[in-house]
Design a protein around this motif. Sequence first.
Motif, PDB file in Angstrom:
ATOM      1  N   UNK A  68     -52.179  57.031  -8.277  1.00 58.37           N
ATOM      2  CA  UNK A  68     -52.792  56.663  -9.559  1.00 58.37           C
ATOM      3  C   UNK A  68     -51.865  57.022 -10.722  1.00 58.37           C
ATOM      4  N   UNK A  69     -51.297  58.220 -10.686  1.00 54.55           N
ATOM      5  CA  UNK A  69     -50.404  58.661 -11.767  1.00 54.55           C
ATOM      6  C   UNK A  69     -49.159  57.778 -11.834  1.00 54.55           C
ATOM      7  N   UNK A  70     -48.558  57.501 -10.684  1.00 50.81           N
ATOM      8  CA  UNK A  70     -47.362  56.653 -10.660  1.00 50.81           C
ATOM      9  C   UNK A  70     -47.700  55.246 -11.146  1.00 50.81           C
ATOM     10  N   UNK A  71     -48.836  54.717 -10.714  1.00 53.27           N
ATOM     11  CA  UNK A  71     -49.251  53.396 -11.173  1.00 53.27           C
ATOM     12  C   UNK A  71     -49.422  53.339 -12.680  1.00 53.27           C
ATOM     13  N   UNK A  72     -50.005  54.397 -13.249  1.00 51.51           N
ATOM     14  CA  UNK A  72     -50.197  54.448 -14.698  1.00 51.51           C
ATOM     15  C   UNK A  72     -48.855  54.528 -15.429  1.00 51.51           C
ATOM     16  N   UNK A  92     -55.996  47.968  -9.891  1.00 51.53           N
ATOM     17  CA  UNK A  92     -55.029  48.370  -8.872  1.00 51.53           C
ATOM     18  C   UNK A  92     -54.661  49.842  -9.014  1.00 51.53           C
ATOM     19  N   UNK A  93     -54.476  50.288 -10.247  1.00 46.81           N
ATOM     20  CA  UNK A  93     -54.050  51.657 -10.497  1.00 46.81           C
ATOM     21  C   UNK A  93     -55.037  52.656  -9.906  1.00 46.81           C
ATOM     22  N   UNK A  94     -56.326  52.414 -10.081  1.00 46.78           N
ATOM     23  CA  UNK A  94     -57.332  53.403  -9.706  1.00 46.78           C
ATOM     24  C   UNK A  94     -57.922  53.191  -8.314  1.00 46.78           C
ATOM     25  N   UNK A 141     -51.167  40.769 -11.459  1.00 49.80           N
ATOM     26  CA  UNK A 141     -50.406  41.538 -10.473  1.00 49.80           C
ATOM     27  C   UNK A 141     -50.662  43.025 -10.585  1.00 49.80           C
ATOM     28  N   UNK A 142     -50.286  43.747  -9.528  1.00 53.73           N
ATOM     29  CA  UNK A 142     -50.307  45.193  -9.598  1.00 53.73           C
ATOM     30  C   UNK A 142     -49.182  45.686 -10.498  1.00 53.73           C
ATOM     31  N   UNK A 143     -49.248  46.951 -10.942  1.00 48.19           N
ATOM     32  CA  UNK A 143     -48.222  47.480 -11.855  1.00 48.19           C
ATOM     33  C   UNK A 143     -46.807  47.367 -11.305  1.00 48.19           C
ATOM     34  N   UNK A 144     -46.627  47.661 -10.020  1.00 49.49           N
ATOM     35  CA  UNK A 144     -45.295  47.662  -9.427  1.00 49.49           C
ATOM     36  C   UNK A 144     -44.751  46.248  -9.290  1.00 49.49           C
ATOM     37  N   UNK A 145     -45.614  45.296  -8.958  1.00 44.21           N
ATOM     38  CA  UNK A 145     -45.177  43.898  -8.831  1.00 44.21           C
ATOM     39  C   UNK A 145     -44.819  43.312 -10.189  1.00 44.21           C
ATOM     40  N   UNK A 146     -45.613  43.656 -11.194  1.00 41.74           N
ATOM     41  CA  UNK A 146     -45.322  43.188 -12.545  1.00 41.74           C
ATOM     42  C   UNK A 146     -44.026  43.761 -13.083  1.00 41.74           C
TER      43      UNK A 146
END
Length: 254
Positions: A68-72, A92-94, A141-146
């Motif tokens: 969650x932290x990395x996604x944020x 996606x983050x949570x 998209x998810x954070x990493x894909x974006x």
Amino acid sequence: MGGSPLSIASGLRGRHLTRRLVQLYAGLTLYGVSSALLVRGGLGLEPWGVLHQGLAEKTGLTIGVVSIVVGAVVLLLWIPIRQRPGLGTVSNVFVIGLAMDGTLALVPGVDGLARGIPLLVLGIVLNGVATGLYIAARFGPGPRDGLMTGLHRLTGRSIRLVRTAIELAVVATGFVLGGSVGVGTVLYALAIGPLAQFFLRWFAVPEEGPEKVLTEGPEEAPAEGIEGEPPGEAGSVVRPEVAAGTPEQAILRP
């Protein structure tokens, strides 16, 4: 950013809205479950999972909380590269992190290949199902894909090159921190694209109106169909399932 603007409220309409929301949250939950199974299998994690596990080892936080932290943090990186999140991005983050910690609390670890291999295979297959579900929901998209597609747009480098560079850096950092790299990491890299592509078609939501399917992203969709497939007949409207330069392509192209 180029292409259609995307916001958290984008796409919250249409007669298929309920189905799309169910697919989104089922997919994200299943993604967290599948990631947890890879952890319990003990034979290597997906690239970002290696980083999450390494950070969890160093910080004492659960791997789900680290996710969650990395996604944020990754989502904050969208600001300078002018990416816009959708409902699926924030969810996606949570959701993935919470589902992952919940599954790890219920599923015990295993010893030996006889038990580790089935968990590895099940985790990878379920991850493909999950990816197909949440991409087909079309909520962003998810954070990493974006991050991948945003850097692709800014640098002009190919999706393949940007994705490879990011994931190599993520795996290397996670490994140094104590994350698990193994045969499962390699098998995941080889299998996730074909699996997600298959399930993306399986879970595709019928279109409404003239909009293209799965083309929310920084570039226009090509006129032809999916790579390797012929375009439609003259006068027909071809709606590719995965457009070049989109977050979906970042996931599906190994």
